[in-house]
Design a protein around this motif. Sequence first.
Motif, mmCIF file in Angstrom:
data_model
loop_
_atom_site.group_PDB
_atom_site.id
_atom_site.type_symbol
_atom_site.label_atom_id
_atom_site.label_comp_id
_atom_site.label_asym_id
_atom_site.label_seq_id
_atom_site.Cartn_x
_atom_site.Cartn_y
_atom_site.Cartn_z
ATOM 1 N N PHE A 71 52.219 13.612 13.105
ATOM 2 C CA PHE A 71 51.074 14.448 13.465
ATOM 3 C C PHE A 71 51.345 15.921 13.233
ATOM 4 O O PHE A 71 52.475 16.389 13.317
ATOM 5 C CB PHE A 71 50.676 14.206 14.924
ATOM 6 C CG PHE A 71 50.016 12.881 15.126
ATOM 7 C CD1 PHE A 71 48.690 12.698 14.772
ATOM 8 C CD2 PHE A 71 50.729 11.809 15.635
ATOM 9 C CE1 PHE A 71 48.079 11.470 14.927
ATOM 10 C CE2 PHE A 71 50.125 10.573 15.797
ATOM 11 C CZ PHE A 71 48.800 10.401 15.447
ATOM 12 N N THR A 72 50.295 16.652 12.935
ATOM 13 C CA THR A 72 50.363 18.082 12.690
ATOM 14 C C THR A 72 50.956 18.795 13.906
ATOM 15 O O THR A 72 50.623 18.478 15.038
ATOM 16 C CB THR A 72 48.948 18.621 12.410
ATOM 17 O OG1 THR A 72 48.398 17.890 11.323
ATOM 18 C CG2 THR A 72 48.975 20.090 12.052
ATOM 19 N N GLY A 90 42.835 10.995 3.218
ATOM 20 C CA GLY A 90 42.529 10.184 4.391
ATOM 21 C C GLY A 90 43.516 10.436 5.525
ATOM 22 O O GLY A 90 43.138 10.482 6.699
ATOM 23 N N TRP A 91 44.788 10.593 5.163
ATOM 24 C CA TRP A 91 45.794 10.899 6.182
ATOM 25 C C TRP A 91 45.490 12.242 6.845
ATOM 26 O O TRP A 91 45.583 12.379 8.054
ATOM 27 C CB TRP A 91 47.186 10.948 5.578
ATOM 28 C CG TRP A 91 47.718 9.640 5.097
ATOM 29 C CD1 TRP A 91 47.325 8.387 5.478
ATOM 30 C CD2 TRP A 91 48.760 9.448 4.141
ATOM 31 N NE1 TRP A 91 48.052 7.439 4.814
ATOM 32 C CE2 TRP A 91 48.942 8.059 3.992
ATOM 33 C CE3 TRP A 91 49.551 10.315 3.397
ATOM 34 C CZ2 TRP A 91 49.892 7.516 3.130
ATOM 35 C CZ3 TRP A 91 50.491 9.778 2.541
ATOM 36 C CH2 TRP A 91 50.663 8.394 2.406
ATOM 37 N N MET A 92 45.138 13.243 6.032
ATOM 38 C CA MET A 92 44.860 14.574 6.592
ATOM 39 C C MET A 92 43.617 14.545 7.474
ATOM 40 O O MET A 92 43.553 15.264 8.466
ATOM 41 C CB MET A 92 44.722 15.606 5.481
ATOM 42 C CG MET A 92 46.056 15.898 4.832
ATOM 43 S SD MET A 92 46.112 17.315 3.737
ATOM 44 C CE MET A 92 44.833 17.011 2.577
ATOM 45 N N ASP A 93 42.637 13.719 7.137
ATOM 46 C CA ASP A 93 41.450 13.581 7.989
ATOM 47 C C ASP A 93 41.821 13.029 9.356
ATOM 48 O O ASP A 93 41.142 13.296 10.336
ATOM 49 C CB ASP A 93 40.410 12.663 7.329
ATOM 50 C CG ASP A 93 39.719 13.326 6.154
ATOM 51 O OD1 ASP A 93 39.815 14.563 6.014
ATOM 52 O OD2 ASP A 93 39.078 12.601 5.368
ATOM 53 N N GLY A 94 42.908 12.272 9.426
ATOM 54 C CA GLY A 94 43.368 11.705 10.689
ATOM 55 C C GLY A 94 44.358 12.598 11.417
ATOM 56 O O GLY A 94 45.129 12.118 12.236
ATOM 57 N N GLU A 95 44.365 13.903 11.101
ATOM 58 C CA GLU A 95 45.240 14.884 11.751
ATOM 59 C C GLU A 95 46.733 14.637 11.491
ATOM 60 O O GLU A 95 47.577 15.032 12.282
ATOM 61 C CB GLU A 95 44.986 14.930 13.266
ATOM 62 C CG GLU A 95 43.572 15.304 13.645
ATOM 63 C CD GLU A 95 43.190 16.715 13.225
ATOM 64 O OE1 GLU A 95 44.008 17.631 13.344
ATOM 65 O OE2 GLU A 95 42.054 16.879 12.750
#
Length: 145
Positions: A71-72, A90-95
């Motif tokens: 996670f970020t 898609g991964w970045m959309d999921g934080e």
Amino acid sequence: MSDNLRPISITLVAEPKQVKRFTLTQWRIAEITLGDQGDNVLNLQLSMTERAAYRFNLTSTTPRLFVRAGFTGQTPKPDAISASQDVAAGWMDGEQQVLEAPMPMAIQVWLESYLARHGEAPLEMRKKKRKGAGRAKDTPSKEQP
């Protein structure tokens, strides 16, 4: 070894970045190598449904690999790798934090041979809005004497 799976070793490094009066730690991929000898070993698995994304990546000026690293805002823990920009988005959309690095030539060659063996992804055609739309109307032709 299967034709769609390769172990990839990844080495991460932390770099301090000064932003005004604050020091931030920014992580980056220092090295990507084929094989399972490094600190972080992930399996790069190719998918038939991502062939168009692989081709898009390979035709860019600098093909990239994308690594999902937790996670970020947390210390990165690589847990997945992809050659598809769509998957990474898609991964970045999921934080999730996504690290990227230039794709080594050996992986580019392997990816190219995968596409050659399995074919390019079929082109997606636009669907018609209604039946018969886009077709020329039948008009009576003039008879030539």
